[in-house]
Design a protein around this motif. Structure first.
Motif, PDB file in Angstrom:
ATOM      1  N   SER A  14      86.839  83.744  61.882  1.00  0.00           N
ATOM      2  CA  SER A  14      85.862  84.484  61.075  1.00  0.00           C
ATOM      3  C   SER A  14      86.442  84.740  59.689  1.00  0.00           C
ATOM      4  O   SER A  14      87.657  84.898  59.518  1.00  0.00           O
ATOM      5  N   LEU A  15      85.561  84.793  58.718  1.00  0.00           N
ATOM      6  CA  LEU A  15      85.907  85.099  57.331  1.00  0.00           C
ATOM      7  C   LEU A  15      85.150  86.349  56.934  1.00  0.00           C
ATOM      8  O   LEU A  15      83.909  86.377  56.988  1.00  0.00           O
ATOM      9  N   GLN A  16      85.868  87.399  56.560  1.00  0.00           N
ATOM     10  CA  GLN A  16      85.225  88.633  56.109  1.00  0.00           C
ATOM     11  C   GLN A  16      85.262  88.677  54.593  1.00  0.00           C
ATOM     12  O   GLN A  16      86.330  88.665  53.976  1.00  0.00           O
ATOM     13  N   VAL A  17      84.058  88.744  53.985  1.00  0.00           N
ATOM     14  CA  VAL A  17      83.929  88.779  52.529  1.00  0.00           C
ATOM     15  C   VAL A  17      83.297  90.110  52.150  1.00  0.00           C
ATOM     16  O   VAL A  17      82.256  90.496  52.688  1.00  0.00           O
ATOM     17  N   ASN A  18      83.924  90.826  51.222  1.00  0.00           N
ATOM     18  CA  ASN A  18      83.480  92.164  50.824  1.00  0.00           C
ATOM     19  C   ASN A  18      82.881  92.148  49.428  1.00  0.00           C
ATOM     20  O   ASN A  18      83.408  91.501  48.514  1.00  0.00           O
ATOM     21  N   TYR A  19      81.780  92.895  49.279  1.00  0.00           N
ATOM     22  CA  TYR A  19      81.115  93.084  47.988  1.00  0.00           C
ATOM     23  C   TYR A  19      81.052  94.590  47.741  1.00  0.00           C
ATOM     24  O   TYR A  19      80.068  95.245  48.063  1.00  0.00           O
ATOM     25  N   GLU A  20      82.128  95.142  47.185  1.00  0.00           N
ATOM     26  CA  GLU A  20      82.283  96.589  47.095  1.00  0.00           C
ATOM     27  C   GLU A  20      82.168  97.131  45.682  1.00  0.00           C
ATOM     28  O   GLU A  20      82.381  98.315  45.457  1.00  0.00           O
ATOM     29  N   SER A  21      81.838  96.287  44.725  1.00  0.00           N
ATOM     30  CA  SER A  21      81.732  96.761  43.340  1.00  0.00           C
ATOM     31  C   SER A  21      80.453  97.571  43.158  1.00  0.00           C
ATOM     32  O   SER A  21      79.529  97.528  43.987  1.00  0.00           O
ATOM     33  N   ALA A  22      80.392  98.329  42.060  1.00  0.00           N
ATOM     34  CA  ALA A  22      79.215  99.150  41.790  1.00  0.00           C
ATOM     35  C   ALA A  22      77.975  98.298  41.560  1.00  0.00           C
ATOM     36  O   ALA A  22      76.858  98.711  41.884  1.00  0.00           O
ATOM     37  N   THR A  23      78.184  97.112  41.010  1.00  0.00           N
ATOM     38  CA  THR A  23      77.059  96.202  40.774  1.00  0.00           C
ATOM     39  C   THR A  23      76.767  95.413  42.042  1.00  0.00           C
ATOM     40  O   THR A  23      77.665  94.780  42.616  1.00  0.00           O
ATOM     41  N   ALA A  24      75.528  95.431  42.487  1.00  0.00           N
ATOM     42  CA  ALA A  24      75.159  94.766  43.731  1.00  0.00           C
ATOM     43  C   ALA A  24      75.007  93.264  43.519  1.00  0.00           C
ATOM     44  O   ALA A  24      74.657  92.807  42.419  1.00  0.00           O
ATOM     45  N   PRO A  25      75.271  92.469  44.555  1.00  0.00           N
ATOM     46  CA  PRO A  25      74.993  91.031  44.460  1.00  0.00           C
ATOM     47  C   PRO A  25      73.510  90.780  44.205  1.00  0.00           C
ATOM     48  O   PRO A  25      72.654  91.588  44.579  1.00  0.00           O
ATOM     49  N   THR A  26      73.208  89.665  43.582  1.00  0.00           N
ATOM     50  CA  THR A  26      71.825  89.377  43.187  1.00  0.00           C
ATOM     51  C   THR A  26      71.171  88.255  43.968  1.00  0.00           C
ATOM     52  O   THR A  26      69.945  88.136  43.953  1.00  0.00           O
ATOM     53  N   SER A  65      86.652  90.952  47.539  1.00  0.00           N
ATOM     54  CA  SER A  65      87.844  90.546  48.294  1.00  0.00           C
ATOM     55  C   SER A  65      87.417  89.748  49.513  1.00  0.00           C
ATOM     56  O   SER A  65      86.239  89.716  49.880  1.00  0.00           O
ATOM     57  N   TYR A  66      88.407  89.106  50.152  1.00  0.00           N
ATOM     58  CA  TYR A  66      88.146  88.403  51.409  1.00  0.00           C
ATOM     59  C   TYR A  66      89.414  88.380  52.243  1.00  0.00           C
ATOM     60  O   TYR A  66      90.530  88.601  51.754  1.00  0.00           O
ATOM     61  N   GLN A  67      89.236  88.110  53.538  1.00  0.00           N
ATOM     62  CA  GLN A  67      90.363  87.981  54.457  1.00  0.00           C
ATOM     63  C   GLN A  67      89.912  87.210  55.691  1.00  0.00           C
ATOM     64  O   GLN A  67      88.788  87.370  56.166  1.00  0.00           O
ATOM     65  N   TRP A  68      90.797  86.362  56.198  1.00  0.00           N
ATOM     66  CA  TRP A  68      90.524  85.577  57.399  1.00  0.00           C
ATOM     67  C   TRP A  68      91.020  86.317  58.645  1.00  0.00           C
ATOM     68  O   TRP A  68      91.984  87.079  58.593  1.00  0.00           O
ATOM     69  N   SER A  83      71.701  91.795  50.144  1.00  0.00           N
ATOM     70  CA  SER A  83      71.916  93.213  50.466  1.00  0.00           C
ATOM     71  C   SER A  83      73.130  93.433  51.370  1.00  0.00           C
ATOM     72  O   SER A  83      73.542  94.580  51.575  1.00  0.00           O
ATOM     73  N   ASP A  84      73.699  92.360  51.915  1.00  0.00           N
ATOM     74  CA  ASP A  84      74.869  92.485  52.784  1.00  0.00           C
ATOM     75  C   ASP A  84      76.118  92.719  51.936  1.00  0.00           C
ATOM     76  O   ASP A  84      76.575  91.815  51.238  1.00  0.00           O
ATOM     77  N   ARG A  85      76.672  93.923  52.023  1.00  0.00           N
ATOM     78  CA  ARG A  85      77.870  94.241  51.257  1.00  0.00           C
ATOM     79  C   ARG A  85      79.140  93.788  51.973  1.00  0.00           C
ATOM     80  O   ARG A  85      80.185  93.668  51.348  1.00  0.00           O
ATOM     81  N   VAL A  86      79.068  93.566  53.276  1.00  0.00           N
ATOM     82  CA  VAL A  86      80.189  93.006  54.031  1.00  0.00           C
ATOM     83  C   VAL A  86      79.644  91.840  54.854  1.00  0.00           C
ATOM     84  O   VAL A  86      78.750  92.036  55.689  1.00  0.00           O
ATOM     85  N   ALA A  87      80.139  90.656  54.608  1.00  0.00           N
ATOM     86  CA  ALA A  87      79.699  89.464  55.336  1.00  0.00           C
ATOM     87  C   ALA A  87      80.796  89.039  56.305  1.00  0.00           C
ATOM     88  O   ALA A  87      81.925  88.769  55.888  1.00  0.00           O
ATOM     89  N   ASN A  88      80.469  89.011  57.585  1.00  0.00           N
ATOM     90  CA  ASN A  88      81.417  88.551  58.607  1.00  0.00           C
ATOM     91  C   ASN A  88      80.970  87.166  59.061  1.00  0.00           C
ATOM     92  O   ASN A  88      80.060  87.023  59.878  1.00  0.00           O
ATOM     93  N   ILE A  89      81.599  86.150  58.501  1.00  0.00           N
ATOM     94  CA  ILE A  89      81.165  84.763  58.694  1.00  0.00           C
ATOM     95  C   ILE A  89      81.964  84.159  59.841  1.00  0.00           C
ATOM     96  O   ILE A  89      83.165  83.921  59.727  1.00  0.00           O
ATOM     97  N   ARG A  90      81.285  83.929  60.953  1.00  0.00           N
ATOM     98  CA  ARG A  90      81.940  83.361  62.132  1.00  0.00           C
ATOM     99  C   ARG A  90      81.773  81.843  62.121  1.00  0.00           C
ATOM    100  O   ARG A  90      80.676  81.321  61.888  1.00  0.00           O
TER     101      ARG A  90
END
Length: 590
Positions: free
Chosen positions: A552-564, A476-479, A404-411
């Motif tokens: 930290s690594l920020q990973v985004n899940y912004e598509s209309a289809t949700a992660p499963t 998308s992602y970004q460090w 359910s996390d649409r934005v993951a901030n991985i430290r």
């Protein structure tokens, strides 16, 4: 370069192979530890020529005697096709004789899966298949329906089950005795045991400890017998033999006790070319979209169970234990393609194979320099000298993410002083039973096409859950480290998430990170089957001091289809470690 006029410091050495047995037992099962201790009398050895040798045998569950109950029916099983025996090792630790931890790699098999999926070509795959218990693509088991080439369909000469034998008919039940003992000889991909520098074991005798993986992450069915993997690689139904003895289609609510297979997917005129075994339970899938495509059978007649595999003219014929009755629509291969798959795992209440490892040895190449070299080294040590032994290794950092996390901030609490790169693998964190992992009905979907029939494999779910990275609708992602965004714009992944295209910038970043990790990317074909986010922290021989930096690594899940799927991010930081030996003390600088 040495010459006649320049003195060389090279010395002549002898070398011999030494076999070191495990010290804590003779047989091992999942979850146990294997310890191998190198005695200080083995003073010097060449790490990069060190191999782990052992035997492994797959132990199937107790099979059903009738095939009509919910006990397991037989099917062929193997270890992971890409990594072979490497998948059996969950973690690797190396201590010295005083218990100082010199190196530790958690989730070792995930790291090896990453390396073997990218550092691969035909020659490497063939070599690994010969020595490490992995598999390779076989012409004898290839598909002819345009499906993707599979490494996990080698039942022709599998090291784990009885080999292909041209017999006709095949009517002996497939039992536990058909699983044979495989001998594995493989390198250990640790920093110390992969180093090109001679290791001074006399100063710090080491103990290698291997923790064995759980059973739900190591076993695989053959792709050509599965419904939820590469269905178009499976055998195809041709017709039945009716009561008059003629070959015909199966009518609505019709029954049959014998059937022929089409001459597709390398099913020819030899009974042993059939991927199924006697006693295996079968299912049938029409090549159309929708769940109604599965052929249903009436409860009273049960489901088809193989009694005999034989040849009928130019076709393979399968005779069943008893007649079975279709519930509803019949089976007409002239009107539609119908694929046959194994139901042995899916129809059982549980399916719990195990494995046994035995005769474990570490094969070490002992190096024997002249006595004068050893005495000179010890004299310098007594005079206050210090020996520094540098080697490259990985440290594993873990992070859990909910679907359910649409934005993951991985430290990442990185505390390494000489970093080279980071490889982040988002593995499926779902806990699957052995049955669920083998059958792959609920695992991550690797090919996400709008229509199943537009996918060359029809449907492709992962059978390597927890071992490889999953894309799962990432966008998308970004460090962010050292107070700056790296790179200064987000890396798009929307094309990769479709599983039908490529996000080129991601692959460029990944290629640099793999190279700095000592992994030469000969192939990027698994970029969306074993998804990895990489970052090179330095180029060439340079290093990066990550201490006191906020990574930290920020990973985004912004598509209309949700992660499963929930994910466990495994971040492997590649860095240089240094062992310092001074007097009687040993310390490690990371």
């Amino acid at each position: 370069m040495s010459s006649y006029w320049v003195a060389s410091d090279k010395i002549p050495v002898e070398q011999k192979s030494v076999r070191i047995p495990a010290e804590n037992g003779t047989n091992y099962v999942a979850g146990q530890e294997i310890r191998l201790r190198l005695d200080p009398t083995l003073k010097f050895f060449n790490p990069e020529e060190t191999y782990l040798e052992f035997k492994v045998k797959i132990n199937p569950p107790t099979y059903s005697a009738s095939g009509i109950d919910q006990l397991p029916c037989p099917t062929r099983l193997t270890l992971d096709a890409e990594t072979g025996g490497q998948c059996l090792i969950r973690s690797l630790r190396i201590h010295d004789h005083n218990g100082v931890l010199l190196e530790e790699i958690e989730n070792y098999n995930t790291l090896v899966a990453l390396k073997y999926d990218y550092h691969t070509n035909e020659s490497l795959r063939n070599k690994r298949a010969m020595t490490e218990g992995s598999s390779k693509h076989m012409l004898q088991t290839r598909g002819t329906m345009g499906n993707i080439k599979s490494l996990a369909n080698n039942w022709y000469n599998s090291p784990y089950t009885t080999n292909f034998v041209e017999t006709n008919p095949i009517n002996a039940s497939f039992t536990a005795s058909d699983f044979k003992t495989a001998k594995i000889c493989m390198p250990l991909h640790s920093g110390i045991l992969s180093s090109s520098k001679i290791f001074p074991n006399m100063l710090m005798p080491i103990t290698v400890t291997l923790l064995l993986e759980d059973t739900n992450k190591v076993f695989r069915m053959n792709d050509g017998a599965m419904r939820f993997r590469k269905l178009t690689l499976n055998p195809m139904f041709l017709d039945r033999k009716n009561y008059a003895g003629a070959n015909a289609s199966v009518p609505t609510n019709g029954s049959f006790s014998s059937m022929r297979l089409r001459q597709r997917n390398n099913i020819g005129e030899v009974a042993s070319q059939c991927p199924f075994v006697v006693g295996e339970k079968l299912g049938f899938q029409r090549y159309v979209d929708g769940s109604a495509s599965v052929v249903a059978f009436k409860n009273a007649s049960h489901e088809p169970v193989i009694k005999e595999i034989t040849i009928d003219g130019s076709y393979v014929r399968i005779n069943l234990n008893a007649s079975v009755e279709v519930d509803g629509k019949g089976m007409n291969s002239a009107a539609e393609d119908i694929f046959v798959f194994s139901q042995s795992v899916a129809d059982s209440t549980s399916y719990d194979p195990t494995y046994t490892i035995s005769d474990v040895n570490l094969i070490v190449q002992q190096v024997m320099p002249p006595a004068s070299y050893e005495s000179s080294m010890m004299r310098k040590m007594k005079e206050g000298g210090v020996i520094n032994y540098d080697f490259e290794s990985f440290t594993t950092y873990k992070f859990s993410q909910l679907s359910s996390d649409r934005v993951a901030n991985i430290r990442l609490p990185i505390n390494n002083s000489r970093c080279k790169s980071i490889l982040c693998v988002p593995t499926d964190a779902t806990i699957y039973t052995n049955k669920e992992a083998l059958n792959a009905k609920e695992t991550y979907v690797e090919s996400n096409f709008t229509n199943l029939t537009s996918d060359p494999d029809f449907q492709l779910r992962s059978n390597r859950s927890g071992l490889v990275g999953i894309v799962d609708e990432v966008s998308s992602y970004q460090w962010l480290y050292d107070g700056r965004l790296q790179p200064n714009r987000q890396i798009p992944l929307t094309k990769t998430a479709t599983t039908k295209s490529i996000s080129a910038q991601h692959l460029i970043e990944l290629d640099k990170a793999l190279s700095q990790s000592g992994i030469t990317a000969h192939s990027m074909v698994k970029f969306n089957k074993n998804f990895v986010i990489g970052r090179a922290l330095a180029l060439g021989d340079a290093v990066y001091d990550a201490r006191n930096k906020d990574f930290s690594l920020q990973v985004n899940y912004e598509s209309a289809t949700a992660p499963t799927k929930n994910k466990l991010w495994l971040s492997f930081v590649h860095h240089i470690r240094s062992i310092r030996v001074s007097g009687n003390s040993v310390s490690v600088v990371v």
